[in-house]
Design a protein around this motif. Structure first.
Motif: not given
Length: 158
Positions: A99-103, A143-145, A152-154
């Motif tokens: 959801p954060a990536t989509l936003l 870019y967003a993905v 998210d990994a960091i």
């Protein structure tokens, strides 16, 4: 167990910003590769839109013609890296993962679709060829993905 933001809001904000910057670098690297592949396949020349936009915003003269591609790349990397910061702020607001990536994607692409035509350096999306719009959306999704996965990994808390 409390999260970093609950324990120390300043530290949480700082970590979100720095993780966002790193995610922005990763996203910019990904979109750059995506664009390079697309330019090779479509025989499209590199864009000088970043130089044109910054020239209008800052009211400076465009760089020499032979330097425009280099300056466009510098602007591209600076702009893309800085867009990682909102990714961190989105997560800080409690929106995580896809959801954060989509936003984040929606914010980036909507900004481009409104900012460039308002500066008169690109046509409105309604005047663009659908194939061009789809390619542009794909690049920004890449870019967003990439930025989202790296963020998210960091920022993953154990």
């Amino acid at each position: 167990m409390k999260s970093t933001i609950e324990e120390n809001p300043v530290k949480g904000l700082s970590l979100a910003i720095w993780a966002g910057i790193l995610a922005g670098i990763a996203g910019t690297a990904a979109i750059t590769v995506s664009q390079m592949i697309e330019m090779r396949l479509t025989k499209r020349s590199p864009s000088t839109t970043p130089v044109k936009a910054v020239s209008k915003v800052l009211k400076v003269k465009p760089t020499r013609k032979d330097k425009q591609e280099t300056v466009s790349q510098e602007i591209h990397w600076t702009y893309g890296t800085s867009w990682g910061i909102p990714r961190g702020l989105i997560a800080l607001a409690g929106v995580q993962g896809w959801p954060a990536t989509l936003l984040h994607f929606a914010a980036i692409w909507a900004t481009e679709l409104t900012m460039l035509p308002s500066l008169d350096v690109a046509p409105p999306v309604t005047k663009e060829d659908p194939k061009t719009v789809a390619i542009d959306a794909l690049h920004h999704a890449v870019y967003a993905v990439a930025a989202g996965l790296v963020y998210d990994a960091i920022s993953k808390e154990d």
